[in-house]
Design a protein around this motif. Structure first.
Motif, short mmCIF file in Angstrom:
data_model
loop_
_atom_site.label_atom_id
_atom_site.label_comp_id
_atom_site.label_asym_id
_atom_site.label_seq_id
_atom_site.Cartn_x
_atom_site.Cartn_y
_atom_site.Cartn_z
N UNK A 213 -74.01 -11.71 -29.68
CA UNK A 213 -73.10 -13.07 -30.77
C UNK A 213 -72.16 -12.37 -32.02
N UNK A 214 -72.08 -11.31 -31.28
CA UNK A 214 -71.40 -10.13 -32.68
C UNK A 214 -69.90 -9.31 -31.80
N UNK A 215 -68.54 -8.95 -32.13
CA UNK A 215 -67.56 -7.98 -31.81
C UNK A 215 -67.94 -6.91 -32.00
N UNK A 216 -68.85 -6.36 -31.28
CA UNK A 216 -67.98 -4.37 -31.21
C UNK A 216 -67.38 -4.25 -31.72
N UNK A 217 -66.80 -3.01 -32.30
CA UNK A 217 -65.36 -2.99 -33.39
C UNK A 217 -65.81 -0.87 -32.88
N UNK A 218 -66.96 -0.55 -33.14
CA UNK A 218 -67.13 1.19 -33.53
C UNK A 218 -68.13 1.54 -33.42
N UNK A 219 -68.24 2.84 -32.96
CA UNK A 219 -69.49 3.10 -32.94
C UNK A 219 -69.64 4.78 -33.35
N UNK A 220 -70.27 5.32 -34.41
CA UNK A 220 -70.00 6.91 -34.60
C UNK A 220 -71.62 7.57 -34.92
N UNK A 221 -71.58 9.21 -34.36
CA UNK A 221 -72.92 9.73 -34.68
C UNK A 221 -71.76 10.56 -35.61
N UNK A 222 -72.81 11.18 -37.50
CA UNK A 222 -71.90 12.06 -38.02
C UNK A 222 -72.77 12.92 -37.37
N UNK A 223 -72.48 14.12 -37.55
CA UNK A 223 -73.22 15.95 -36.95
C UNK A 223 -72.67 16.68 -37.79
N UNK A 224 -73.59 17.90 -37.81
CA UNK A 224 -73.32 19.17 -38.54
C UNK A 224 -74.23 19.32 -39.58
N UNK A 225 -74.53 20.64 -39.62
CA UNK A 225 -75.92 20.55 -40.69
C UNK A 225 -76.27 19.84 -40.97
N UNK A 226 -76.06 19.55 -42.58
CA UNK A 226 -76.41 18.71 -42.92
C UNK A 226 -77.09 18.01 -42.64
N UNK A 227 -76.72 17.65 -41.53
CA UNK A 227 -77.91 16.16 -40.68
C UNK A 227 -78.31 16.64 -40.17
N UNK A 228 -78.72 17.72 -39.44
CA UNK A 228 -79.86 18.16 -38.46
C UNK A 228 -80.64 18.15 -39.51
N UNK A 229 -80.23 19.51 -40.54
CA UNK A 229 -81.83 19.89 -41.63
C UNK A 229 -82.53 18.73 -42.55
N UNK A 230 -81.88 17.60 -42.73
CA UNK A 230 -82.81 16.43 -42.96
C UNK A 230 -83.91 15.94 -41.92
N UNK A 231 -83.57 15.69 -40.58
CA UNK A 231 -84.31 14.62 -39.45
C UNK A 231 -84.28 15.39 -37.86
N UNK A 232 -85.00 14.86 -37.08
CA UNK A 232 -84.46 15.18 -35.98
C UNK A 232 -83.93 14.62 -34.81
N UNK A 233 -83.25 13.48 -35.71
CA UNK A 233 -82.45 12.40 -35.44
C UNK A 233 -81.24 12.32 -36.33
N UNK A 234 -79.90 11.83 -35.59
CA UNK A 234 -79.26 11.87 -35.86
C UNK A 234 -79.32 9.88 -36.61
N UNK A 235 -78.30 10.08 -37.34
CA UNK A 235 -77.96 8.35 -37.92
C UNK A 235 -77.01 7.62 -36.54
N UNK A 236 -77.06 6.79 -36.35
CA UNK A 236 -76.03 5.69 -35.30
C UNK A 236 -75.31 4.95 -36.42
N UNK A 237 -74.33 4.59 -37.28
CA UNK A 237 -73.83 3.86 -37.41
C UNK A 237 -72.54 2.79 -36.22
#
Length: 244
Positions: A213-237
């Motif tokens: 019931x929503x229109x998909x517009x875009x998806x992004x997964x940030x990458x880089x050292x600052x992200x992989x140091x914080x968790x074993x997963x990356x966030x998805x936006x």
């Protein structure tokens, strides 16, 4: 068209590493959540309390992690999935928009993995949006039964015409979850996979944002050292358009 920005992130309980080499990342995660700039943030492996880690880390936050991570002006909703010897952890949702109601359902399939889903109704741009935060099991047969329970929950608790988001860590390396959710008219972004695990060198997508019931517009997964140091997963936006 009004836009809603949704993020999902397994934060690994705010700690990285094992044994004496482990490090507290919850403060960095607080900055990271702000950088996501999402209207709705769906979190998994969130600690409410952990008495051993609280003694080990001198900078352990006084607040439960969901409240600690909520940016100023956001409302935090947390429900426990697992009770352990030293504390408890579960799913959380942080919302820039008003929270109307919330509830929890236990979807544990066996005694070795305590799992749950968090259902929150959020008023976005004056419209009710239902959000379900999930963290499925590691065993394929368990996931199949948990997805079936998720489908029954949606049929029972979410009006058919209401905008619906289902986000979290599905622990699924194949297409089991996608095929099952197709029957519920929930879909993820097409155009290939967006790898989120392991964070240092992402190879597979375990984290998804499904929508109905929503229109998909875009998806992004940030990458880089600052992200992989914080968790074993990356966030998805993911961004969606709300129906008028």
């Amino acid at each position: 068209m009004n836009i809603v920005r949704v993020a999902t992130y397994n934060i690994h309980k705010g700690v990285q590493g094992v044994g004496p080499q482990r490090r507290l990342e919850i403060h960095n995660l607080g900055h990271a959540v702000e950088q996501l700039d999402a209207d709705i943030v769906c979190l998994q492996e969130v600690r409410k309390v952990h008495r051993r880690e609280e003694k080990y880390f001198t900078q352990w936050p006084e607040l439960p992690q969901a409240d600690f991570l909520a940016p100023e002006g956001y409302e935090a909703v947390y429900r426990t999935n697992a009770f352990t010897r030293h504390g408890e952890h579960g799913n959380a949702l942080l919302s820039r928009w008003p929270v109307v109601t919330h509830q929890h359902e236990d979807i544990s399939d066996h005694r070795f993995e305590q799992r749950g889903l968090l259902h929150v109704e959020v008023m976005v741009h004056g419209q009710a949006v239902h959000v379900v935060v999930v963290h499925l099991g590691l065993i394929r047969a368990s996931r199949a039964r948990q997805v079936a329970q998720l489908q029954r929950f949606i049929e029972r608790e979410v009006p058919p015409a209401a905008p619906l988001l289902v986000a979290g860590d599905f622990n699924d390396w194949g297409d089991l979850v996608q095929r099952a959710l197709d029957a519920t008219k929930l879909s993820a972004f097409s155009g290939g996979r967006h790898a989120t695990f392991p964070a240092r060198m992402p190879l597979v997508q375990l984290d998804y944002v499904y929508a109905r019931g929503l229109t998909p517009l875009g998806v992004h997964v940030p990458r880089g050292r600052i992200w992989w140091r914080m968790s074993d997963h990356l966030p998805m936006i993911a961004e969606f358009g709300l129906p008028d």
